[in-house]
Design a protein around this motif. Structure first.
Motif, short mmCIF file in Angstrom:
data_model
loop_
_atom_site.label_atom_id
_atom_site.label_comp_id
_atom_site.label_asym_id
_atom_site.label_seq_id
_atom_site.Cartn_x
_atom_site.Cartn_y
_atom_site.Cartn_z
N ASP A 109 0.96 -1.18 -0.04
CA ASP A 109 -0.08 0.09 -0.07
C ASP A 109 0.80 1.25 -0.16
OD1 ASP A 109 -2.23 -1.42 0.11
OD2 ASP A 109 -2.79 -0.97 2.01
N CYS A 112 2.97 1.91 -3.33
CA CYS A 112 1.91 2.42 -4.35
C CYS A 112 1.53 3.87 -4.15
CB CYS A 112 0.66 1.50 -4.56
SG CYS A 112 0.94 -0.14 -5.08
N PRO A 120 -4.15 0.82 -3.04
CA PRO A 120 -4.83 -0.24 -3.27
C PRO A 120 -5.62 -1.00 -2.31
CG PRO A 120 -2.79 -0.73 -3.06
CD PRO A 120 -2.60 0.49 -3.04
N ILE A 183 -3.17 1.49 -13.76
CA ILE A 183 -2.59 2.38 -12.79
C ILE A 183 -2.33 3.51 -13.90
CG2 ILE A 183 -0.83 3.18 -11.24
CD1 ILE A 183 -1.10 0.35 -9.92
N ILE A 221 6.91 0.56 -13.12
CA ILE A 221 5.87 0.41 -12.01
C ILE A 221 5.95 -0.98 -11.27
CG2 ILE A 221 3.54 -0.22 -11.53
CD1 ILE A 221 2.48 2.09 -13.23
N ILE A 225 7.26 -1.59 -7.49
CA ILE A 225 6.48 -2.47 -6.41
C ILE A 225 7.15 -3.47 -5.87
CG2 ILE A 225 4.58 -3.98 -6.38
CD1 ILE A 225 3.01 -2.15 -8.37
#
Length: 428
Positions: A109, A112, A120, A183, A221, A225
């Motif tokens: 979380d 992001c 998310p 996203i 991305i 992550i």
């Protein structure tokens, strides 16, 4: 099988490959081929100008202003609204939680939110699974296991035939990339023309830099992550395991956190020297990334006299280096945060500590040289805030059978095999 690899735990060699002769030691073709399906041309899977560009754009997210915002808005919100209530409920109901899973959700979380401006809500009271999370973990595991196979021809044939683990990988990556692209599409719709990038998230900066190609930004991305979700959660998982065996360390952390409760959240965690040392010592024994490998792109000679030829790989073993008597002394097996600290002032009884960092080539947990981890300070700030918030409210007790020790496993990052079951005891 026609492959030659040098493995090392020598800090002089680590300095040589990560800094002094940096251009000669790159990710290389073999590494890129193994991870390209998953990471594409993301920052962890590239060299040269592509790597430099991504690092330059991403670096803006790690300045002091952004770090303060991250701790005081992102991490604190996730703590107060989600993590602390979940732990309080588990304590009240005497539930067993998988702390590794909880921390992965928490970190997911956070990364992001700060990197993409997207929440998310993976850490929720239901602790439900998501297709994306399952797919991401599967992609990490299968991609990581490619490199441990006897010969790359094995996974290449399975990929060509679309069978077994390679079929699972293809489906998992498809799920992950679709999630990432959603996203990106949402961000493009939200991003106004000519918007100021002063406080923008990382994704906005990349989209505003002229590189709006969806596949390229998707690679970025996925890489971030991976960096934000699996490394800090791995470090914290092992940290709480060590604290359960060393309650005297937990007591000192609680004292430090309590003494700093009157200052701002950012200033509090920034100055938690003892907690910083305790985390560093934990990562010495259980590094989130246990080893790293580079490909030799031109014939060279290492500082210890070892000749290496173009196409060979040189691997420095972070896990082994953290357990070498030559580097850490005869008490290397002991968990001692004090080895990272000096007392402030001349009073030998003083309880005011100053953190003293080790040579990064002897302690390459965050790499070193030009590729040193951009998120190092962010990771420490996040971890210190989590540790202080939890330990001042709860005691974390492993819920394993008597005498059972967790097993350290490594894929792309380290983790506890089968998770970390715990019970939460409230201090209130």
């Amino acid at each position: 099988m026609g492959q030659r690899i040098v493995q090392t735990g020598n800090p002089a060699v680590v300095r040589h490959i990560l800094k002094t002769h940096f251009p000669v030691y790159q990710k290389g073709q073999a590494f890129r081929e193994t991870l390209t399906d998953f990471l594409g041309n993301g920052i962890f899977n590239t060299d040269g100008d592509t790597w430099k560009f991504q690092r330059q754009v991403a670096s803006h997210v790690f300045n002091t202003r952004s770090l303060r915002k991250f701790v005081e808005q992102v991490v604190d919100t996730e703590l107060n609204d989600r993590l602390i209530p979940i732990l309080a409920t588990a304590a009240a109901q005497n539930q067993i939680l998988d702390l590794q899973d909880i921390l992965q959700r928490f970190a997911f979380d956070n990364i992001c939110k700060i990197a993409f401006g997207f929440d998310p809500e993976y850490l929720s009271p239901s602790l439900g699974q998501s297709k994306f999370a399952l797919a991401f973990d599967a992609a990490v595991e299968i991609s990581g296991r490619r490199s441990s196979q006897i010969h790359p021809l094995i996974w290449r044939i399975k990929k060509l035939l679309d069978i077994g683990s390679e079929k699972k990988l293809r489906l998992a990556i498809s799920e992950v990339r679709e999630f990432a692209k959603n996203i990106i599409r949402d961000k493009k719709r939200q991003l106004p023309d000519g918007a100021s990038l002063e406080s923008a998230d990382m994704l906005s900066r990349f989209l505003s830099s002229g590189h709006s190609d969806e596949d390229f930004v998707t690679d970025i991305i996925i890489s971030f992550i991976l960096a934000g979700k699996d490394t800090t959660s791995a470090a914290l998982t092992w940290f709480f395991w060590l604290l359960s065996k060393h309650p005297e360390v937990a007591k000192k952390i609680v004292k430090e956190a309590s003494e700093k409760s009157e200052v701002t959240v950012y200033d509090e965690v920034k100055d938690m020297a003892y907690t910083h040392a305790a985390l560093s010592e934990s990562m010495r024994l259980y590094p989130p990334v246990p080893l790293d490998s580079k490909e030799v792109v031109a014939d060279d000679v290492l500082p210890d006299g070892t000749a290496v030829k173009k196409g060979m790989r040189v691997t420095y073993h972070v896990y082994a280096m953290g357990r070498m008597e030559k580097l850490w002394g005869s008490d290397w097996a002991e968990y001692k945060p004090e080895r990272w600290l000096e007392r402030e002032g001349s009073d030998e009884e003083s309880e005011k500590w100053r953190y003293v960092a080790r040579d990064p080539f002897s302690y390459p947990v965050f790499q070193a040289g030009p590729r040193i981890c951009l998120g190092k300070e962010m990771a420490y700030l996040q971890m210190k805030r989590v540790v202080g918030a939890i330990l001042t409210r709860f005691t974390v007790v492993p819920a394993m059978p008597e005498g059972m020790e967790p097993q350290f496993i490594s894929i792309l990052t380290s983790r506890m095999k089968d998770g970390f079951p715990v019970r939460i005891h409230s201090l209130a």
